[in-house]
Structures are given as structure tokens and as C-alpha cells.
Design a protein around this motif. Sequence first.
Motif, PDB file in Angstrom:
ATOM      1  N   HIS A 136       2.630   2.479  -2.094  1.00 14.53           N
ATOM      2  CA  HIS A 136       2.619   3.175  -3.377  1.00 14.53           C
ATOM      3  C   HIS A 136       1.519   4.217  -3.461  1.00 14.53           C
ATOM      4  O   HIS A 136       1.656   5.207  -4.162  1.00 14.53           O
ATOM      5  CB  HIS A 136       2.459   2.173  -4.528  1.00 14.53           C
ATOM      6  N   TRP A 137       0.424   4.006  -2.777  1.00 16.00           N
ATOM      7  CA  TRP A 137      -0.698   4.931  -2.930  1.00 16.00           C
ATOM      8  C   TRP A 137      -1.286   5.448  -1.621  1.00 16.00           C
ATOM      9  O   TRP A 137      -2.092   6.354  -1.646  1.00 16.00           O
ATOM     10  CB  TRP A 137      -1.788   4.329  -3.797  1.00 16.00           C
ATOM     11  N   LEU A 138      -0.905   4.894  -0.488  1.00 10.06           N
ATOM     12  CA  LEU A 138      -1.395   5.409   0.795  1.00 10.06           C
ATOM     13  C   LEU A 138      -0.222   5.975   1.591  1.00 10.06           C
ATOM     14  O   LEU A 138       0.695   5.250   1.958  1.00 10.06           O
ATOM     15  CB  LEU A 138      -2.068   4.297   1.609  1.00 10.06           C
ATOM     16  N   LYS A 139      -0.271   7.263   1.838  1.00 10.82           N
ATOM     17  CA  LYS A 139       0.801   7.940   2.567  1.00 10.82           C
ATOM     18  C   LYS A 139       0.295   8.314   3.957  1.00 10.82           C
ATOM     19  O   LYS A 139      -0.458   9.253   4.115  1.00 10.82           O
ATOM     20  CB  LYS A 139       1.255   9.199   1.820  1.00 10.82           C
ATOM     21  N   SER A 177       0.806  -1.219   0.000  1.00 13.02           N
ATOM     22  CA  SER A 177       0.000   0.000   0.000  1.00 13.02           C
ATOM     23  C   SER A 177       0.838   1.268   0.000  1.00 13.02           C
ATOM     24  O   SER A 177       0.313   2.346  -0.255  1.00 13.02           O
ATOM     25  CB  SER A 177      -0.939   0.008   1.204  1.00 13.02           C
ATOM     26  N   ASN A 204      -7.088   9.546   2.890  1.00 17.55           N
ATOM     27  CA  ASN A 204      -6.239   9.717   1.710  1.00 17.55           C
ATOM     28  C   ASN A 204      -7.034   9.716   0.437  1.00 17.55           C
ATOM     29  O   ASN A 204      -8.026   9.001   0.298  1.00 17.55           O
ATOM     30  CB  ASN A 204      -5.187   8.603   1.636  1.00 17.55           C
ATOM     31  N   ARG A 205      -6.549  10.464  -0.480  1.00 19.96           N
ATOM     32  CA  ARG A 205      -7.085  10.407  -1.829  1.00 19.96           C
ATOM     33  C   ARG A 205      -6.365   9.254  -2.518  1.00 19.96           C
ATOM     34  O   ARG A 205      -5.166   9.302  -2.762  1.00 19.96           O
ATOM     35  CB  ARG A 205      -6.804  11.717  -2.540  1.00 19.96           C
ATOM     36  N   VAL A 206      -7.104   8.205  -2.781  1.00 19.36           N
ATOM     37  CA  VAL A 206      -6.522   7.007  -3.371  1.00 19.36           C
ATOM     38  C   VAL A 206      -6.632   7.097  -4.894  1.00 19.36           C
ATOM     39  O   VAL A 206      -7.695   7.372  -5.432  1.00 19.36           O
ATOM     40  CB  VAL A 206      -7.246   5.731  -2.852  1.00 19.36           C
ATOM     41  N   VAL A 207      -5.514   6.858  -5.555  1.00 19.83           N
ATOM     42  CA  VAL A 207      -5.504   6.844  -7.011  1.00 19.83           C
ATOM     43  C   VAL A 207      -6.067   5.517  -7.462  1.00 19.83           C
ATOM     44  O   VAL A 207      -5.561   4.457  -7.106  1.00 19.83           O
ATOM     45  CB  VAL A 207      -4.068   7.024  -7.541  1.00 19.83           C
ATOM     46  N   GLU A 208      -7.126   5.583  -8.220  1.00 19.92           N
ATOM     47  CA  GLU A 208      -7.766   4.357  -8.696  1.00 19.92           C
ATOM     48  C   GLU A 208      -7.147   3.939 -10.015  1.00 19.92           C
ATOM     49  O   GLU A 208      -6.900   4.770 -10.895  1.00 19.92           O
ATOM     50  CB  GLU A 208      -9.265   4.550  -8.834  1.00 19.92           C
ATOM     51  N   LEU A 209      -6.890   2.650 -10.136  1.00 19.80           N
ATOM     52  CA  LEU A 209      -6.340   2.109 -11.371  1.00 19.80           C
ATOM     53  C   LEU A 209      -7.474   1.674 -12.283  1.00 19.80           C
ATOM     54  O   LEU A 209      -8.466   1.110 -11.833  1.00 19.80           O
ATOM     55  CB  LEU A 209      -5.435   0.916 -11.045  1.00 19.80           C
TER      56      LEU A 209
END
Length: 128
Positions: A61-64, A59, A122-127
Motif C-alpha cells: 500500500h505504501w512501498l512501491k 507494505s 521511498n517516501r513513506v506516507v505516515e499515518l
Amino acid sequence: MRKGFYLIAALSGFLAVALGAFASHGLKNITSPEMIAIFNLGVEYQFYHTFALIAVAFSGHWLKSRLIDWAGYLFILGIGLFSGSLYLYALFGTKWTGPVTPIGGVCFLLGWLFIAVTVWRNRVVELD
């Protein structure tokens, strides 16, 4: 990727398979079916939270968030306390581990809650 969590998850998965095999083949002549069921519950929860730890590792990669790291630490602690206490109880009848098991369960619960809070914040980037 959080490499340390991934490494610990891989080792935990290895150990869970080994302990599961031990429960299936080695415990039947040593202890009662009830104790084998308790041991297997420890293996089952170790597997669940090994997979959760893998999710935490990837996670990054997309959750900070530091909460996601805390979730990983809590899953590791939960495996040790929850599953470990069940292993000790099933193998040696150590009654003092009884109060330790729910503490491990609380660690699991908090780990899942920390993941939920991290995703919520978090704003999660959706693939696609």
C-alpha cells in the motif's frame, strides 16, 4: 496488498504451529534434546520470517519497489533453506544440509536489507 505473499505467510504460519507442536509432543521419544533444540530453532526462524512476509504483503500500500517483492521471495527461500535444512538435520541426521543452512540465513539477511533499502528510497506516507 500482495495477496500471494499473504497466502504463503498464512500457510507458513500454519505449518510453523504444526511443526512446533510436533517438536513439543512428538519428538521427545524419537530424538535427543539437542536435535529437538535444533528443530525448534527452525520453527522459531520460520515464525519470525512468516511475520516478516506478512509485513511485506501489507507494505504494498505504501512501498512501491521491486526490492520489496524480492524481500518476500528471499524470506520464502530462507524459510525453505534455513528452517527446512534444520528440520531435515534434526529428524534424519542429514549432514549434507549443513552448508544449506547458512545460505538460508543469507537469504534472510538480504530480505531485511532489501526492506531497509526500499524504505530508504521511498517516501513513506505516515499515518497519524
